[in-house]
Design a protein around this motif. Structure first.
Motif, PDB file in Angstrom:
ATOM      1  N   ILE A  66       0.839  -1.202   0.000  1.00  0.00           N
ATOM      2  CA  ILE A  66       0.000   0.000   0.000  1.00  0.00           C
ATOM      3  C   ILE A  66       0.870   1.248   0.000  1.00  0.00           C
ATOM      4  O   ILE A  66       0.661   2.179  -0.779  1.00  0.00           O
ATOM      5  CB  ILE A  66      -0.947   0.006   1.221  1.00  0.00           C
ATOM      6  CG1 ILE A  66      -1.888  -1.201   1.197  1.00  0.00           C
ATOM      7  CG2 ILE A  66      -1.714   1.314   1.313  1.00  0.00           C
ATOM      8  CD1 ILE A  66      -2.732  -1.336  -0.034  1.00  0.00           C
ATOM      9  N   VAL A 113      -3.628   5.862   7.356  1.00  0.00           N
ATOM     10  CA  VAL A 113      -4.067   4.648   6.673  1.00  0.00           C
ATOM     11  C   VAL A 113      -3.951   3.452   7.616  1.00  0.00           C
ATOM     12  O   VAL A 113      -2.882   3.186   8.182  1.00  0.00           O
ATOM     13  CB  VAL A 113      -3.219   4.379   5.402  1.00  0.00           C
ATOM     14  CG1 VAL A 113      -3.741   3.153   4.663  1.00  0.00           C
ATOM     15  CG2 VAL A 113      -3.191   5.600   4.500  1.00  0.00           C
ATOM     16  N   VAL A 115      -4.229  -0.610   7.590  1.00  0.00           N
ATOM     17  CA  VAL A 115      -4.131  -1.695   6.605  1.00  0.00           C
ATOM     18  C   VAL A 115      -4.684  -2.980   7.211  1.00  0.00           C
ATOM     19  O   VAL A 115      -4.284  -3.375   8.309  1.00  0.00           O
ATOM     20  CB  VAL A 115      -2.667  -1.899   6.160  1.00  0.00           C
ATOM     21  CG1 VAL A 115      -2.566  -3.034   5.155  1.00  0.00           C
ATOM     22  CG2 VAL A 115      -2.094  -0.613   5.589  1.00  0.00           C
ATOM     23  N   ALA A 151      -6.965   0.412   3.917  1.00  0.00           N
ATOM     24  CA  ALA A 151      -6.488  -0.390   2.799  1.00  0.00           C
ATOM     25  C   ALA A 151      -6.764  -1.850   3.128  1.00  0.00           C
ATOM     26  O   ALA A 151      -6.624  -2.267   4.277  1.00  0.00           O
ATOM     27  CB  ALA A 151      -4.997  -0.154   2.593  1.00  0.00           C
ATOM     28  N   ILE A 171      -8.955   1.858  -0.033  1.00  0.00           N
ATOM     29  CA  ILE A 171      -7.826   1.506  -0.890  1.00  0.00           C
ATOM     30  C   ILE A 171      -7.726  -0.018  -0.936  1.00  0.00           C
ATOM     31  O   ILE A 171      -7.517  -0.662   0.081  1.00  0.00           O
ATOM     32  CB  ILE A 171      -6.506   2.108  -0.361  1.00  0.00           C
ATOM     33  CG1 ILE A 171      -6.637   3.628  -0.246  1.00  0.00           C
ATOM     34  CG2 ILE A 171      -5.344   1.704  -1.252  1.00  0.00           C
ATOM     35  CD1 ILE A 171      -5.462   4.291   0.448  1.00  0.00           C
ATOM     36  N   ARG A 172      -7.862  -0.543  -2.128  1.00  0.00           N
ATOM     37  CA  ARG A 172      -7.811  -1.997  -2.279  1.00  0.00           C
ATOM     38  C   ARG A 172      -6.460  -2.407  -2.844  1.00  0.00           C
ATOM     39  O   ARG A 172      -5.989  -1.847  -3.834  1.00  0.00           O
ATOM     40  CB  ARG A 172      -8.908  -2.476  -3.212  1.00  0.00           C
ATOM     41  CG  ARG A 172      -8.913  -3.982  -3.320  1.00  0.00           C
ATOM     42  CD  ARG A 172     -10.125  -4.484  -4.024  1.00  0.00           C
ATOM     43  NE  ARG A 172     -10.090  -5.939  -3.997  1.00  0.00           N
ATOM     44  CZ  ARG A 172     -10.719  -6.686  -4.866  1.00  0.00           C
ATOM     45  NH1 ARG A 172     -11.442  -6.139  -5.807  1.00  0.00           N
ATOM     46  NH2 ARG A 172     -10.631  -7.991  -4.774  1.00  0.00           N
ATOM     47  N   ALA A 178      -1.953  -1.024  -5.617  1.00  0.00           N
ATOM     48  CA  ALA A 178      -3.181  -0.693  -4.896  1.00  0.00           C
ATOM     49  C   ALA A 178      -3.946   0.345  -5.700  1.00  0.00           C
ATOM     50  O   ALA A 178      -3.381   1.035  -6.549  1.00  0.00           O
ATOM     51  CB  ALA A 178      -2.835  -0.149  -3.525  1.00  0.00           C
TER      52      ALA A 178
END
Length: 191
Positions: A66, A113, A115, A151, A171-172, A178
Motif C-alpha cells: 500500500i 491509513v 491496513v 487499505a 484503498i484496495r 493498490a
C-alpha cells in the motif's frame, strides 16, 4: 473343600503382585500422558510463534504494498503528499498505546491509513474511534486536516460501503499495487 491359611496367604500375595503391577503400569501411562501433554504444549507454543511471525510478516508486506503506491494515489485525488511514515507508535495520555500503520503528510494535510488483510465492519468502527482521538494523542497533528483511509485485500459484506459512508478512503490492494475504490467525486471526511 477347605482352604488352608497358606493358600489364602498365597492368593493375597498373588493379588498384591497384580495390584503392584497395575500401579506401575498406571504410573507409566501417566508419565507417557505427561510427556505427550508437554509435547503438545511445545507444539502449540511453536505454532503460535509461527503464526505471529507469519501474521506480522504478512502485515508488513501488505503495508509495504500500500505504501509504495500511496503518494501517487493520493496525488491523483488532489492531496499532494510529500512523504509517508510507517508504523507510528506512541503512548496515549490515558496510559494506553496507539499505532497507526501509515501516515502520509504534506505539512497541512495528513492521511492516516489502517491496513487490513480482511476488512470487517468492526475494523471500520474501531479505526474511526482511533481517528477521533488522534489529535489528542499526537499533538503535532492538532492543526492539520486529517483524512482517514483503510487499505484492504478482501472485504466482508458491507465493510467497503461503510468506508465511503463514513468518509474514509477505500484503498484496495490489487496484485502488486493498490487502487482507491471511491468514486472520483468522493469527498473525504476531515478530522
Amino acid at each position: 473343600m477347605s482352604v488352608t491359611y497358606e493358600e489364602i496367604l498365597g492368593l493375597f500375595r498373588e493379588n498384591d503382585l497384580q495390584i503392584k503391577e497395575l500401579v506401575r503400569s498406571q504410573q507409566d501411562t501417566d508419565r507417557k500422558f505427561q510427556d505427550t501433554d508437554r509435547k503438545f504444549q511445545d507444539t502449540d507454543r511453536k505454532l503460535n510463534q509461527l503464526e505471529k511471525l507469519f501474521t506480522s510478516q504478512w502485515g508488513k508486506l501488505m503495508e509495504s504494498l500500500i505504501e509504495g503506491d500511496l503518494v501517487a494515489l493520493l496525488r491523483d485525488r488532489g492531496i499532494l503528499i510529500a512523504d509517508t511514515t510507517m508504523r507510528l507508535k506512541g503512548k496515549c495520555p490515558d496510559g494506553g498505546n496507539y499505532e497507526f500503520d501509515i501516515i502520509a503528510h504534506n505539512g497541512a494535510e495528513v492521511v492516516v491509513v489502517e491496513v487490513k488483510t480482511t476488512l470487517r465492519p468492526q475494523d471500520v468502527k474501531d479505526f474511526i474511534e482511533r481517528l477521533n482521538q488522534l489529535k489528542g494523542w499526537i499533538p503535532r497533528y492538532a492543526h492539520n486536516q486529517i483524512y482517514g483511509a483503510m487499505a484492504w485485500l478482501t472485504a466482508d459484506a458491507g465493510a467497503e460501503q461503510m468506508l465511503e459512508k463514513r468518509g474514509l478512503f477505500s484503498i484496495r490492494a490489487t496484485g502488486n499495487s493498490a487502487s482507491i475504490q471511491n468514486p472520483t467525486e468522493f469527498i473525504p471526511h476531515q478530522w
